[in-house]
Design a protein around this motif. Sequence first.
Motif, PDB file in Angstrom:
ATOM      1  N   PHE A 184      16.860  22.558  -9.267  1.00 23.24           N
ATOM      2  CA  PHE A 184      17.976  22.759 -10.037  1.00 23.24           C
ATOM      3  C   PHE A 184      18.657  24.141 -10.028  1.00 23.24           C
ATOM      4  O   PHE A 184      19.810  24.271  -9.938  1.00 23.24           O
ATOM      5  CB  PHE A 184      17.778  22.369 -11.640  1.00 23.24           C
ATOM      6  N   ASP A 235      20.380  24.657  -6.809  1.00 21.95           N
ATOM      7  CA  ASP A 235      21.507  24.044  -6.631  1.00 21.95           C
ATOM      8  C   ASP A 235      22.434  24.605  -7.405  1.00 21.95           C
ATOM      9  O   ASP A 235      23.778  24.669  -7.079  1.00 21.95           O
ATOM     10  CB  ASP A 235      21.383  22.382  -6.905  1.00 21.95           C
ATOM     11  N   LYS A 274      23.437  14.067 -10.213  1.00 22.56           N
ATOM     12  CA  LYS A 274      22.302  13.650 -10.622  1.00 22.56           C
ATOM     13  C   LYS A 274      21.641  14.611 -11.695  1.00 22.56           C
ATOM     14  O   LYS A 274      20.640  14.104 -12.400  1.00 22.56           O
ATOM     15  CB  LYS A 274      21.411  14.091  -9.404  1.00 22.56           C
ATOM     16  N   TYR A 275      22.167  15.617 -11.891  1.00 25.22           N
ATOM     17  CA  TYR A 275      21.899  16.656 -12.697  1.00 25.22           C
ATOM     18  C   TYR A 275      22.192  16.291 -14.373  1.00 25.22           C
ATOM     19  O   TYR A 275      22.026  17.020 -15.211  1.00 25.22           O
ATOM     20  CB  TYR A 275      22.209  18.053 -12.714  1.00 25.22           C
ATOM     21  N   ASN A 326      19.315  14.302 -17.412  1.00 26.75           N
ATOM     22  CA  ASN A 326      18.109  14.951 -18.322  1.00 26.75           C
ATOM     23  C   ASN A 326      18.143  13.902 -19.406  1.00 26.75           C
ATOM     24  O   ASN A 326      18.812  12.852 -19.451  1.00 26.75           O
ATOM     25  CB  ASN A 326      18.352  16.362 -18.818  1.00 26.75           C
ATOM     26  N   ASP A 372      12.882  12.303  -8.176  1.00 21.85           N
ATOM     27  CA  ASP A 372      14.068  11.959  -7.378  1.00 21.85           C
ATOM     28  C   ASP A 372      13.959  11.051  -6.537  1.00 21.85           C
ATOM     29  O   ASP A 372      13.044  11.140  -5.740  1.00 21.85           O
ATOM     30  CB  ASP A 372      14.716  13.250  -6.959  1.00 21.85           C
ATOM     31  N   LEU A 401      26.079  18.859 -19.171  1.00 19.10           N
ATOM     32  CA  LEU A 401      25.508  19.685 -17.904  1.00 19.10           C
ATOM     33  C   LEU A 401      25.711  21.116 -18.057  1.00 19.10           C
ATOM     34  O   LEU A 401      24.411  21.705 -17.882  1.00 19.10           O
ATOM     35  CB  LEU A 401      26.283  19.219 -16.838  1.00 19.10           C
ATOM     36  N   ARG A 461      22.419  21.778 -20.436  1.00 21.60           N
ATOM     37  CA  ARG A 461      21.241  21.608 -19.666  1.00 21.60           C
ATOM     38  C   ARG A 461      21.147  22.985 -19.046  1.00 21.60           C
ATOM     39  O   ARG A 461      19.941  23.577 -18.927  1.00 21.60           O
ATOM     40  CB  ARG A 461      21.323  20.576 -18.571  1.00 21.60           C
TER      41      ARG A 461
END
Length: 333
Positions: free
Chosen positions: A24, A27, A42-43, A46, A149, A231, A234
């Motif tokens: 994470f 990226d 995809k993030y 959570n 994943d 996001l 997070r």
Amino acid sequence: MNEVMLKNQQIVEETFDTIIDSEFAKDVVYGLSQSQKRLSSKYFYNDAGSRLFDLITEQPEYYLTRAETNIIQKNGSQFFTRLEGTPFNLFELGCGNGDKTFSLIENMLDAGQHFSFYPMDISKVAIDGLVKNLHQSFPLLNVQGLLGDYHQFLPQIHTLGKQQRNVVLFLGSNIGNYTTTQAAELLSDLYKGLNSGDFLLIGMDLKKNFDRMTAAYNDKNRVTEKFNLNLLCRMNEELGANFDVNKFTHYEIYNPLDNAMQSFLVSIEKQLIHFSTIDLDIEFDAFETLFVESSHKYSFRDIDILAQKSGFEVLESYTDDKQDFVDSLWQRL
């Protein structure tokens, strides 16, 4: 090149020398250092994001989940009759809370099909909840959750189950989050992980009226906005960032050139974001965007082309009553 950009370039280089061990974090460093800032969708997922997405599926504008549920209720017992009673492994990529899967499994068991179920997801809350509910409702069903994943599992799917035959579920229009190139790469990995004759049931949102698609991603209760802004939360929680969600808004648009709904987070003023855990500073100009998702839409011709290029044959395409969505059954050649 200014001082902040030079510092970020150095961090990017260090990142890929494994100075930062979180995927994470890597990226985020790479994506937010691009001229068009971007992060993988995809993030979103959570635990908090997964709960918000469940709320999105309940919004009146969000037709996708209701459409696919309609397909499963009508056709769930018929999807895999071609296996003619042969036991098989049933894998699901990105299972989420499993509401649709629960209905599908019930239909399959009622039809006398024999399988073991392996749901995959990056959310521990989603996996644990689904496995618990399935054990309570179907105590004789062999269920083994796979946390992570799902990309990591694709090339080895044929080694994970107890049976030789495999069926993969990729529902919910998840394939739509990938570009054409990315979708081809994912399906190539899946092709390698399956045996000849194995099946894939893949969900896709069909092309339709632009306004209707746009409304699905701009619900009046603003749940999608909260989902997208999560996001930023997070990154605050996991990377020590100092995003103020009140200084960002979300923006959704249908891009007909890409045949996709596209999602952005927009900075409403010039600001500097600091990530304390990775010593990173990111500048946002006023009205600069962070690209967070594409959701591609398909025609039946698009589906046929994608399957053929990926080494699959389309056997059947099941649609809902309104022709909004399709669950397409493919077979690996």
